[in-house]
Design an enzyme around this catalytic site. Structure first.
Site, PDB file in Angstrom:
ATOM      1  N   LYS A  54       6.791  22.990  -1.899  1.00  0.00           N
ATOM      2  CA  LYS A  54       6.599  22.039  -2.947  1.00  0.00           C
ATOM      3  C   LYS A  54       7.358  22.737  -4.173  1.00  0.00           C
ATOM      4  O   LYS A  54       8.691  23.187  -3.876  1.00  0.00           O
ATOM      5  CB  LYS A  54       5.232  21.805  -3.515  1.00  0.00           C
ATOM      6  CG  LYS A  54       4.444  21.512  -2.090  1.00  0.00           C
ATOM      7  CD  LYS A  54       3.090  20.911  -2.356  1.00  0.00           C
ATOM      8  CE  LYS A  54       2.337  20.475  -1.151  1.00  0.00           C
ATOM      9  NZ  LYS A  54       1.107  20.051  -1.443  1.00  0.00           N
ATOM     10  N   GLY A  62      -4.217  20.499  -0.486  1.00  0.00           N
ATOM     11  CA  GLY A  62      -4.450  21.403  -1.883  1.00  0.00           C
ATOM     12  C   GLY A  62      -5.691  21.655  -2.384  1.00  0.00           C
ATOM     13  O   GLY A  62      -5.946  22.078  -3.234  1.00  0.00           O
ATOM     14  N   GLU A  70      -1.418  13.485   7.005  1.00  0.00           N
ATOM     15  CA  GLU A  70      -2.169  14.270   5.753  1.00  0.00           C
ATOM     16  C   GLU A  70      -2.950  13.477   4.779  1.00  0.00           C
ATOM     17  O   GLU A  70      -2.497  12.769   4.005  1.00  0.00           O
ATOM     18  CB  GLU A  70      -0.787  14.569   4.830  1.00  0.00           C
ATOM     19  CG  GLU A  70       0.214  15.573   5.563  1.00  0.00           C
ATOM     20  CD  GLU A  70       0.770  16.642   4.746  1.00  0.00           C
ATOM     21  OE1 GLU A  70       0.996  17.765   4.830  1.00  0.00           O
ATOM     22  OE2 GLU A  70       1.083  16.354   3.474  1.00  0.00           O
ATOM     23  N   HIS A 124       6.003  11.998   1.792  1.00  0.00           N
ATOM     24  CA  HIS A 124       4.679  12.738   1.241  1.00  0.00           C
ATOM     25  C   HIS A 124       4.077  12.167   0.275  1.00  0.00           C
ATOM     26  O   HIS A 124       4.583  11.359  -0.621  1.00  0.00           O
ATOM     27  CB  HIS A 124       5.408  14.364   0.481  1.00  0.00           C
ATOM     28  CG  HIS A 124       4.466  15.249   0.613  1.00  0.00           C
ATOM     29  ND1 HIS A 124       3.654  15.176  -0.446  1.00  0.00           N
ATOM     30  CD2 HIS A 124       3.997  16.304   1.284  1.00  0.00           C
ATOM     31  CE1 HIS A 124       2.644  16.241  -0.298  1.00  0.00           C
ATOM     32  NE2 HIS A 124       2.951  16.883   0.705  1.00  0.00           N
ATOM     33  N   GLY A 164       0.094  25.400   0.548  1.00  0.00           N
ATOM     34  CA  GLY A 164      -0.465  26.548  -0.294  1.00  0.00           C
ATOM     35  C   GLY A 164      -0.297  27.798   0.826  1.00  0.00           C
ATOM     36  O   GLY A 164       0.071  28.545   0.213  1.00  0.00           O
ATOM     37  N   GLU A 215       2.731  12.940  -2.351  1.00  0.00           N
ATOM     38  CA  GLU A 215       3.163  13.441  -3.857  1.00  0.00           C
ATOM     39  C   GLU A 215       4.356  12.837  -4.331  1.00  0.00           C
ATOM     40  O   GLU A 215       4.231  11.989  -5.449  1.00  0.00           O
ATOM     41  CB  GLU A 215       3.431  14.972  -4.161  1.00  0.00           C
ATOM     42  CG  GLU A 215       1.870  15.754  -4.052  1.00  0.00           C
ATOM     43  CD  GLU A 215       2.074  17.154  -3.458  1.00  0.00           C
ATOM     44  OE1 GLU A 215       3.186  17.561  -3.269  1.00  0.00           O
ATOM     45  OE2 GLU A 215       0.818  17.573  -2.945  1.00  0.00           O
TER      46      GLU A 215
HETATM   47  P1  PGA Z   1      -1.604  22.051   1.292  1.00  0.00           P
HETATM   48  O1  PGA Z   1      -0.393  20.941   1.338  1.00  0.00           O
HETATM   49  O2  PGA Z   1      -1.635  22.896   2.509  1.00  0.00           O
HETATM   50  O3  PGA Z   1      -1.510  22.846   0.088  1.00  0.00           O
HETATM   51  O4  PGA Z   1      -2.953  21.446   1.409  1.00  0.00           O
HETATM   52  C1  PGA Z   1       0.114  20.235   2.639  1.00  0.00           C
HETATM   53  C2  PGA Z   1       1.025  19.410   1.995  1.00  0.00           C
HETATM   54  O5  PGA Z   1       0.916  18.838   1.267  1.00  0.00           O
HETATM   55  O6  PGA Z   1       1.776  19.062   2.742  1.00  0.00           O
END
Ligand code: PGA
Length: 264
Positions: free
Chosen positions: A12, A182, A176, A99, A244, A101
Protein backbone atom coordinates in the site's frame (compact mmCIF):
# COMPACT_ATOMS: atom_id res chain seq x y z
CA UNK A 1 -5.09 -29.88 -11.49
CA UNK A 2 -2.32 -28.58 -9.26
CA UNK A 3 -2.14 -24.82 -9.26
CA UNK A 4 1.10 -23.20 -8.14
CA UNK A 5 0.55 -21.38 -4.83
CA UNK A 6 1.16 -17.63 -4.73
CA UNK A 7 2.03 -15.28 -1.87
CA UNK A 8 1.81 -11.57 -2.52
CA UNK A 9 2.76 -8.55 -0.41
CA UNK A 10 0.73 -5.37 -0.82
CA UNK A 11 2.71 -2.57 0.81
CA UNK A 12 0.00 0.00 0.00
CA UNK A 13 1.30 3.56 0.64
CA UNK A 14 4.32 2.53 2.70
CA UNK A 15 8.13 2.54 2.42
CA UNK A 16 10.71 4.87 0.95
CA UNK A 17 13.16 3.68 -1.71
CA UNK A 18 15.78 2.94 0.93
CA UNK A 19 13.31 0.90 3.01
CA UNK A 20 12.26 -0.98 -0.11
CA UNK A 21 15.89 -1.81 -0.90
CA UNK A 22 16.49 -3.14 2.62
CA UNK A 23 13.39 -5.30 2.38
CA UNK A 24 14.35 -6.76 -1.01
CA UNK A 25 17.89 -7.41 0.21
CA UNK A 26 16.39 -9.54 3.01
CA UNK A 27 13.63 -11.20 1.00
CA UNK A 28 15.13 -12.13 -2.37
CA UNK A 29 17.96 -14.42 -1.19
CA UNK A 30 15.56 -16.23 1.17
CA UNK A 31 12.96 -16.76 -1.51
CA UNK A 32 15.63 -17.90 -3.95
CA UNK A 33 16.95 -20.39 -1.40
CA UNK A 34 13.59 -21.66 -0.11
CA UNK A 35 11.20 -21.29 -2.99
CA UNK A 36 13.50 -20.81 -5.96
CA UNK A 37 12.41 -24.25 -7.10
CA UNK A 38 9.27 -22.57 -8.45
CA UNK A 39 7.01 -24.10 -5.82
CA UNK A 40 5.54 -20.73 -4.88
CA UNK A 41 5.04 -17.56 -6.92
CA UNK A 42 6.07 -14.55 -4.86
CA UNK A 43 5.14 -10.95 -5.71
CA UNK A 44 5.68 -7.65 -3.92
CA UNK A 45 3.31 -4.82 -4.86
CA UNK A 46 5.11 -1.60 -4.02
CA UNK A 47 4.49 2.13 -4.49
CA UNK A 48 5.49 3.63 -7.87
CA UNK A 49 8.43 5.47 -6.30
CA UNK A 50 10.04 2.19 -5.21
CA UNK A 51 9.37 0.29 -8.44
CA UNK A 52 12.67 1.19 -10.11
CA UNK A 53 14.68 -0.16 -7.18
CA UNK A 54 12.47 -3.21 -6.64
CA UNK A 55 12.36 -4.05 -10.36
CA UNK A 56 16.16 -3.90 -10.49
CA UNK A 57 16.73 -5.91 -7.32
CA UNK A 58 14.11 -8.55 -8.07
CA UNK A 59 15.31 -8.88 -11.68
CA UNK A 60 14.23 -12.25 -12.97
CA UNK A 61 14.58 -13.91 -9.57
CA UNK A 62 11.68 -15.79 -7.98
CA UNK A 63 10.36 -12.50 -6.60
CA UNK A 64 8.10 -10.60 -9.01
CA UNK A 65 8.11 -6.81 -8.84
CA UNK A 66 4.49 -5.64 -8.82
CA UNK A 67 2.66 -2.32 -9.24
CA UNK A 68 -0.40 -1.39 -7.20
CA UNK A 69 -1.96 0.66 -9.97
CA UNK A 70 -1.68 1.87 -13.61
CA UNK A 71 -3.89 3.22 -16.40
CA UNK A 72 -4.90 1.17 -19.44
CA UNK A 73 -3.89 3.69 -22.13
CA UNK A 74 -0.23 3.57 -23.17
CA UNK A 75 0.47 7.33 -23.20
CA UNK A 76 -1.28 10.67 -23.51
CA UNK A 77 -2.99 13.39 -21.51
CA UNK A 78 -3.67 11.46 -18.29
CA UNK A 79 -2.07 13.59 -15.61
CA UNK A 80 -0.81 11.61 -12.67
CA UNK A 81 -1.16 8.21 -14.31
CA UNK A 82 1.41 5.53 -15.17
CA UNK A 83 1.05 3.16 -18.14
CA UNK A 84 1.82 -0.50 -18.77
CA UNK A 85 4.85 0.19 -21.05
CA UNK A 86 6.29 2.40 -18.27
CA UNK A 87 5.87 -0.48 -15.80
CA UNK A 88 7.42 -3.03 -18.16
CA UNK A 89 10.38 -0.69 -18.57
CA UNK A 90 11.04 -0.99 -14.82
CA UNK A 91 10.90 -4.78 -14.79
CA UNK A 92 7.38 -5.01 -13.39
CA UNK A 93 5.83 -8.47 -13.84
CA UNK A 94 2.57 -8.25 -11.90
CA UNK A 95 -0.14 -5.69 -11.08
CA UNK A 96 -3.08 -5.38 -8.71
CA UNK A 97 -6.45 -4.39 -10.17
CA UNK A 98 -9.73 -3.73 -8.39
CA UNK A 99 -8.35 -3.37 -4.87
CA UNK A 100 -11.19 -2.25 -2.61
CA UNK A 101 -9.22 0.84 -1.58
CA UNK A 102 -9.04 1.90 -5.24
CA UNK A 103 -12.71 1.10 -5.74
CA UNK A 104 -13.93 2.78 -2.55
CA UNK A 105 -11.56 5.74 -2.12
CA UNK A 106 -10.74 6.49 -5.77
CA UNK A 107 -14.04 5.51 -7.35
CA UNK A 108 -12.79 2.73 -9.67
CA UNK A 109 -15.71 1.00 -11.36
CA UNK A 110 -16.15 -2.61 -12.53
CA UNK A 111 -15.71 -1.35 -16.11
CA UNK A 112 -12.40 0.35 -15.36
CA UNK A 113 -11.15 -2.68 -13.43
CA UNK A 114 -12.08 -4.91 -16.39
CA UNK A 115 -10.21 -2.67 -18.87
CA UNK A 116 -7.13 -2.52 -16.71
CA UNK A 117 -7.09 -6.30 -16.20
CA UNK A 118 -7.47 -6.92 -19.91
CA UNK A 119 -4.63 -4.50 -20.71
CA UNK A 120 -2.37 -6.17 -18.16
CA UNK A 121 -2.99 -9.62 -19.64
CA UNK A 122 -2.35 -8.42 -23.19
CA UNK A 123 1.00 -7.05 -22.03
CA UNK A 124 2.04 -10.37 -20.48
CA UNK A 125 1.66 -9.12 -16.91
CA UNK A 126 0.10 -11.15 -14.13
CA UNK A 127 -2.94 -9.28 -12.78
CA UNK A 128 -4.23 -9.97 -9.26
CA UNK A 129 -7.87 -8.90 -9.47
CA UNK A 130 -9.42 -8.10 -6.09
CA UNK A 131 -13.09 -8.70 -5.37
CA UNK A 132 -15.02 -8.57 -2.11
CA UNK A 133 -18.00 -7.29 -0.18
CA UNK A 134 -18.53 -4.81 2.66
CA UNK A 135 -19.80 -5.80 6.09
CA UNK A 136 -23.27 -4.39 5.30
CA UNK A 137 -23.43 -6.34 2.04
CA UNK A 138 -22.45 -9.53 3.83
CA UNK A 139 -24.90 -9.00 6.70
CA UNK A 140 -27.76 -8.33 4.31
CA UNK A 141 -27.01 -11.49 2.30
CA UNK A 142 -25.62 -9.55 -0.68
CA UNK A 143 -22.10 -10.95 -0.69
CA UNK A 144 -22.40 -13.12 -3.77
CA UNK A 145 -24.39 -10.54 -5.68
CA UNK A 146 -21.53 -8.07 -5.29
CA UNK A 147 -18.65 -10.49 -5.83
CA UNK A 148 -20.21 -12.26 -8.82
CA UNK A 149 -20.79 -8.92 -10.56
CA UNK A 150 -17.16 -7.97 -10.02
CA UNK A 151 -15.89 -11.30 -11.37
CA UNK A 152 -18.28 -11.29 -14.35
CA UNK A 153 -17.26 -7.77 -15.39
CA UNK A 154 -13.61 -8.79 -15.54
CA UNK A 155 -14.11 -12.12 -17.33
CA UNK A 156 -16.59 -10.72 -19.85
CA UNK A 157 -14.18 -7.85 -20.54
CA UNK A 158 -11.45 -10.27 -21.57
CA UNK A 159 -13.11 -11.27 -24.82
CA UNK A 160 -12.03 -14.24 -26.89
CA UNK A 161 -8.58 -14.57 -25.40
CA UNK A 162 -10.03 -15.56 -22.10
CA UNK A 163 -10.38 -19.19 -23.05
CA UNK A 164 -6.72 -19.75 -23.67
CA UNK A 165 -4.87 -21.69 -21.01
CA UNK A 166 -2.05 -19.21 -21.13
CA UNK A 167 -4.41 -16.45 -19.93
CA UNK A 168 -5.84 -18.72 -17.25
CA UNK A 169 -2.34 -19.41 -15.92
CA UNK A 170 -1.67 -15.70 -15.44
CA UNK A 171 -5.08 -14.50 -14.30
CA UNK A 172 -5.35 -14.40 -10.50
CA UNK A 173 -8.34 -13.38 -8.38
CA UNK A 174 -8.06 -12.33 -4.74
CA UNK A 175 -11.17 -12.64 -2.60
CA UNK A 176 -10.76 -9.83 -0.10
CA UNK A 177 -13.81 -9.19 2.08
CA UNK A 178 -13.59 -5.48 2.90
CA UNK A 179 -14.53 -6.08 6.54
CA UNK A 180 -11.43 -8.25 6.96
CA UNK A 181 -8.91 -5.83 5.45
CA UNK A 182 -6.60 -4.22 8.01
CA UNK A 183 -9.06 -5.04 10.81
CA UNK A 184 -7.49 -8.15 12.30
CA UNK A 185 -10.87 -9.73 11.62
CA UNK A 186 -9.92 -12.60 9.30
CA UNK A 187 -12.57 -14.54 7.42
CA UNK A 188 -12.72 -18.13 8.62
CA UNK A 189 -11.00 -20.71 6.42
CA UNK A 190 -14.54 -21.91 5.58
CA UNK A 191 -15.57 -18.42 4.44
CA UNK A 192 -12.43 -18.13 2.30
CA UNK A 193 -12.94 -21.58 0.79
CA UNK A 194 -16.64 -20.97 0.19
CA UNK A 195 -16.00 -17.69 -1.65
CA UNK A 196 -13.11 -19.14 -3.67
CA UNK A 197 -15.25 -22.13 -4.68
CA UNK A 198 -18.09 -19.87 -5.77
CA UNK A 199 -15.70 -17.74 -7.85
CA UNK A 200 -14.25 -20.89 -9.45
CA UNK A 201 -17.71 -22.26 -10.25
CA UNK A 202 -18.64 -18.95 -11.89
CA UNK A 203 -15.42 -19.00 -13.94
CA UNK A 204 -16.38 -22.49 -15.05
CA UNK A 205 -19.82 -21.32 -16.13
CA UNK A 206 -18.35 -18.40 -18.03
CA UNK A 207 -15.29 -20.00 -19.65
CA UNK A 208 -15.39 -23.73 -19.01
CA UNK A 209 -14.00 -26.09 -16.39
CA UNK A 210 -10.47 -26.25 -17.70
CA UNK A 211 -10.13 -22.47 -17.57
CA UNK A 212 -11.61 -22.33 -14.06
CA UNK A 213 -9.28 -25.06 -12.85
CA UNK A 214 -6.18 -23.14 -13.89
CA UNK A 215 -7.03 -19.68 -12.49
CA UNK A 216 -5.55 -19.05 -9.07
CA UNK A 217 -7.72 -17.61 -6.32
CA UNK A 218 -6.08 -15.97 -3.31
CA UNK A 219 -7.56 -14.88 -0.03
CA UNK A 220 -6.76 -11.45 1.46
CA UNK A 221 -7.78 -9.74 4.69
CA UNK A 222 -5.68 -9.90 7.87
CA UNK A 223 -3.61 -12.88 6.73
CA UNK A 224 -0.64 -13.40 9.05
CA UNK A 225 1.91 -16.12 9.74
CA UNK A 226 -0.35 -17.58 12.48
CA UNK A 227 -3.36 -18.14 10.22
CA UNK A 228 -1.83 -18.67 6.77
CA UNK A 229 -1.55 -22.44 7.18
CA UNK A 230 -5.23 -23.12 7.85
CA UNK A 231 -6.31 -20.81 5.03
CA UNK A 232 -3.87 -22.30 2.54
CA UNK A 233 -4.98 -25.80 3.45
CA UNK A 234 -8.34 -25.26 1.78
CA UNK A 235 -8.75 -26.74 -1.71
CA UNK A 236 -9.75 -23.69 -3.70
CA UNK A 237 -7.55 -21.14 -1.92
CA UNK A 238 -4.24 -20.88 -3.78
CA UNK A 239 -2.46 -18.25 -1.72
CA UNK A 240 -2.68 -14.89 -0.04
CA UNK A 241 -2.57 -11.16 -0.71
CA UNK A 242 -1.20 -9.60 2.44
CA UNK A 243 -1.07 -5.99 3.57
CA UNK A 244 -0.11 -5.31 7.20
CA UNK A 245 1.73 -8.58 7.85
CA UNK A 246 3.83 -8.14 4.70
CA UNK A 247 5.47 -4.91 5.81
CA UNK A 248 8.22 -6.67 7.74
CA UNK A 249 10.42 -8.82 5.50
CA UNK A 250 10.75 -11.49 8.21
CA UNK A 251 6.99 -11.86 8.53
CA UNK A 252 6.51 -12.04 4.75
CA UNK A 253 9.26 -14.68 4.52
CA UNK A 254 7.25 -16.78 7.00
CA UNK A 255 4.13 -16.26 4.91
CA UNK A 256 5.93 -17.43 1.78
CA UNK A 257 6.98 -20.58 3.62
CA UNK A 258 3.35 -21.02 4.72
CA UNK A 259 2.15 -20.84 1.14
CA UNK A 260 3.47 -24.30 0.44
CA UNK A 261 0.44 -26.39 1.09
CA UNK A 262 0.89 -29.06 3.68
CA UNK A 263 4.13 -27.69 5.07
CA UNK A 264 2.60 -25.63 7.89
P1 PGA B 1 -4.38 -6.66 5.27
O1 PGA B 1 -4.60 -6.07 3.78
O2 PGA B 1 -3.56 -7.91 5.13
O3 PGA B 1 -3.64 -5.55 6.00
O4 PGA B 1 -5.72 -6.94 5.83
C1 PGA B 1 -4.85 -6.93 2.69
C2 PGA B 1 -5.07 -6.12 1.43
O5 PGA B 1 -5.71 -5.06 1.48
O6 PGA B 1 -4.63 -6.53 0.33
Amino acid sequence: MARRPMMAANWKMNKTVREAEEYLAALTPRVEADAGDGEVDVAVFVPFTALGAVGRMAGDSSVMAGAQNFYYEDSGAFTGEVSVPMLLDLGVRAVITGHSERREIFGETDTLVARKTSRALTAGLLPVVCVGETKEERDSGGMWDKVSKQVRAVVEGLGENASSGEVADRLVFAYEPIWAIGTGDTATPDDAQDAARKVRDLLGELRGEEFADRVRILYGGSVKPENVGEIMARDDVDGGLVGGASLEAASFIELVAGARKGTV
